[in-house]
Scaffold this motif. Structure first.
Motif, mmCIF file in Angstrom:
data_model
loop_
_atom_site.group_PDB
_atom_site.id
_atom_site.type_symbol
_atom_site.label_atom_id
_atom_site.label_comp_id
_atom_site.label_asym_id
_atom_site.label_seq_id
_atom_site.Cartn_x
_atom_site.Cartn_y
_atom_site.Cartn_z
ATOM 1 N N THR A 1 0.715 -1.117 0.002
ATOM 2 C CA THR A 1 -0.036 0.054 -0.010
ATOM 3 C C THR A 1 0.903 1.170 0.169
ATOM 4 O O THR A 1 0.247 2.276 0.001
ATOM 5 N N ALA B 1 -3.520 -4.014 7.378
ATOM 6 C CA ALA B 1 -3.237 -3.210 6.383
ATOM 7 C C ALA B 1 -2.854 -3.560 4.748
ATOM 8 O O ALA B 1 -3.410 -3.112 3.810
ATOM 9 N N ARG C 1 -10.005 -6.897 11.789
ATOM 10 C CA ARG C 1 -10.351 -5.477 11.863
ATOM 11 C C ARG C 1 -11.285 -5.443 12.998
ATOM 12 O O ARG C 1 -11.339 -4.480 13.802
ATOM 13 N N SER D 1 2.698 -2.595 12.370
ATOM 14 C CA SER D 1 1.655 -1.594 11.467
ATOM 15 C C SER D 1 1.069 -0.442 12.514
ATOM 16 O O SER D 1 0.892 0.703 12.204
ATOM 17 N N GLY E 1 1.704 3.426 12.114
ATOM 18 C CA GLY E 1 0.573 4.159 11.875
ATOM 19 C C GLY E 1 0.530 5.417 12.831
ATOM 20 O O GLY E 1 0.267 6.577 12.563
ATOM 21 N N THR F 1 2.540 9.506 11.467
ATOM 22 C CA THR F 1 1.332 10.581 11.133
ATOM 23 C C THR F 1 1.138 11.656 12.177
ATOM 24 O O THR F 1 1.102 12.822 11.870
ATOM 25 N N ALA G 1 0.494 16.140 12.076
ATOM 26 C CA ALA G 1 -0.781 16.781 12.129
ATOM 27 C C ALA G 1 -0.423 18.022 13.471
ATOM 28 O O ALA G 1 -1.169 19.026 13.068
ATOM 29 N N LEU H 1 -6.305 18.388 10.310
ATOM 30 C CA LEU H 1 -5.954 17.094 9.867
ATOM 31 C C LEU H 1 -6.015 17.263 8.138
ATOM 32 O O LEU H 1 -5.478 16.709 7.264
ATOM 33 N N PHE I 1 -1.859 6.607 -0.299
ATOM 34 C CA PHE I 1 -1.832 5.152 -0.127
ATOM 35 C C PHE I 1 -2.060 4.515 -1.523
ATOM 36 O O PHE I 1 -2.507 4.927 -2.572
ATOM 37 N N PRO J 1 -12.931 0.573 3.800
ATOM 38 C CA PRO J 1 -12.744 -0.764 4.957
ATOM 39 C C PRO J 1 -11.347 -0.442 5.597
ATOM 40 O O PRO J 1 -11.086 -0.898 6.930
ATOM 41 N N HIS J 2 -10.495 -0.057 4.944
ATOM 42 C CA HIS J 2 -9.073 0.483 5.703
ATOM 43 C C HIS J 2 -8.796 1.837 6.546
ATOM 44 O O HIS J 2 -7.932 2.298 6.978
ATOM 45 N N CYS K 1 -8.406 4.583 9.031
ATOM 46 C CA CYS K 1 -7.564 4.534 10.065
ATOM 47 C C CYS K 1 -8.224 3.806 11.273
ATOM 48 O O CYS K 1 -9.225 4.522 11.905
ATOM 49 N N ILE K 2 -7.778 2.660 11.771
ATOM 50 C CA ILE K 2 -8.221 2.196 12.844
ATOM 51 C C ILE K 2 -7.770 3.109 14.316
ATOM 52 O O ILE K 2 -8.423 2.864 15.047
ATOM 53 N N ALA L 1 -6.076 8.878 17.629
ATOM 54 C CA ALA L 1 -5.462 10.277 17.346
ATOM 55 C C ALA L 1 -6.218 11.417 17.747
ATOM 56 O O ALA L 1 -5.948 12.416 18.133
#
Ligand code: HEM
Length: 428
Positions: free
Chosen positions: A79, A96, A107, A244, A248, A252, A256, A289, A298, A355-356, A358-359, A364
């Motif tokens: 990705t 991911a 997930r 991951s 993640g 990131t 921000a 953000l 991605f 579906p991906h 951000c979990i 965050a």
């Protein structure tokens, strides 16, 4: 990465743009390029000198379409552009890098453990991290918000995962090295060697962390106890997913923080608007953000022949969704180059789409809301106190160094130094 405002009159040769080169983001002006691409070539192809190629999409609608539909665009072949043309060893092992149903099995339980409700009890400890981080604002020296921010997610994610505190600084360094291997801050190691070195050390580290732990009430303990359709997670799946999660969070969130503070220095009127109505802090966090879009892109691969914006995409082609561009798309955002602390609606894709998505978004958001809640309460205004250095990376829109000075409100210095018991308003 410079957050510029294109005029639309810039001469951009779309046959010559290089979205792969990390220097485009540290020294160039990608917003000018993306603006031209959205207008003239919303589906754009770039071929690298070694023959590898990829399709770029820059409009919000195409970016969302690519990220939303795993039946057309798979995550199993990697990705990130750094893996272009290679094989992703984490396919179907790391959430991911998998598609439903493997993705969904991992997930669903993980998302419960990282939901707003599950993290509520963590607010006081995250607030403690925030207060330690911003305490230097009371001193006379400039505060490097980028460097302070670099360790910020490590502290709350490290605690959540149950990683030993003495390892946090090195883990923060290695995760940044894994996404910005070309950045000169990694000195002689810079380049592909630093990427493999970072991967090797992080995988070895998590290999040791997941082995031989008894039952523990932390996120790694939770992953180890998870039921994946009648079986537990294998050791390699645990290692990939720990990697991951930490990556993640670490690579990131700091950007921000820094880019939002930078926007406050550049738009003091907007900051004043916010301090005049602190109920807008959550909206301002969302605008920060959108504005910073810390994850630049991605990637997916087309499963079969398909189309985007009426242009054909061939089976197997790599398709890169540029989130930073989608978040300035004038088709979706009114006056997209305006930093508006009260922007509503704000359908930004800084956390992705589909579906991906951000979990770690609840974590965050909790951290950013608590941080900016404190800053807006204590700081009258921010001023830049030195040059801003941008991270060299095609993945993270990052700031490496950014010294600022804060003009504090009356009583704030004493509070920052720990001399006050004032309890801040809780974040919502
Ligand atoms: C401001 C902070 C953050 C930003 C901008 C961000 C951005 C993103 C984006 C755009 C995606 C979608 C990836 C894709 O579509 O392939 C994503 C996924 C992910 N993020 Fe974040 N993230 C942030 C914070 C976090 C945190 C704090 C964590 C860890 C707790 C985290 C862990 C992950 C993981 C594990 C995924 C993969 C989810 C999946 O595949 O279902 N992120 N993030």
């Amino acid at each position: 990465m410079r957050l510029s405002t294109p005029t639309g009159d810039e001469a951009v040769d779309l046959d010559a743009v290089d979205l792969f080169d990390a220097a485009t983001y540290s020294d160039g002006d990608p917003h000018v390029v993306w603006h031209a691409m959205r207008e003239r070539a919303p589906v754009h192809r770039q071929v690298l000198p070694d023959g590898r190629g990829f399709v770029s999409v820059t409009r919000h609608a195409d970016v969302s379409a690519v990220l939303r539909d795993h039946t057309r665009f798979t995550s199993k072949r990697g990705t990130l552009l750094s893996i272009l043309g290679g094989v992703d060893p984490a396919a179907n092992k790391m959430m991911a890098a998998s598609d439903p149903p493997v993705h969904t099995d991992m997930r669903e339980p993980m998302a419960k453990a990282l939901s707003f409700a599950a993290l509520r009890s963590r607010h006081p400890s995250v607030l403690g991290v925030v207060r330690r981080m911003i305490a230097p604002l009371a001193g006379d020296e400039p505060w490097d918000v980028a460097q302070a921010g670099a360790g910020f997610p490590m502290e709350f994610t490290g605690a959540l995962m149950g990683l030993p505190e003495e390892d946090w600084p090195e883990l923060a360094r290695l995760t940044t090295m894994a996404v910005a291997p070309e950045d000169p801050s990694f000195g002689a190691e810079a380049g592909h060697g630093s990427l493999s070195a970072a991967h090797h050390e992080l995988f070895e580290y998590f290999g040791e962390q997941v082995q031989g732990r008894g039952e523990r009430d932390d996120l790694i303990g939770f992953l180890k106890a998870m039921d994946l359709g009648g079986r537990g997670m294998r050791a390699d799946e645990l290692v990939y997913n720990c990697y991951s999660l930490l990556l993640g969070a670490n690579v990131t969130t700091p950007h921000a923080v820094a880019a939002t503070v930078l926007a406050f220095t550049e738009h003091p009127d907007e900051y004043a608007r916010l301090t005049g109505d602190r109920d807008r802090t959550n909206l301002a966090v969302e605008e920060g953000l959108r504005w910073s879009s810390p994850a630049n892109h991605f990637m997916r691969h087309a499963v079969g022949d398909t189309e985007l914006s009426g242009q054909p995409i061939r089976a197997g082609e790599a398709v890169v969704a540029w989130l930073g561009s989608a978040n300035r798309d004038e088709r979706v955002f009114a006056d997209p180059y305006r930093f508006d602390v009260a922007r509503t609606p704000n359908r930004h894709v800084a956390f992705g789409f589909g579906p991906h998505y951000c979990i770690g978004a609840p974590l965050a958001r909790i951290a950013l809301r608590l941080l900016f809640g404190e800053l807006v309460r204590l700081v009258e205004r921010f001023e830049l106190a030195g040059p801003v250095a941008h991270l060299r990376s095609n993945f993270v829109a990052g700031i490496r160094s950014m010294p600022v000075r804060a003009v504090l409100r009356p009583g704030a210095a004493a509070e920052l130094e720990g001399g006050s018991d004032v309890v801040p308003a809780p974040s919502r």
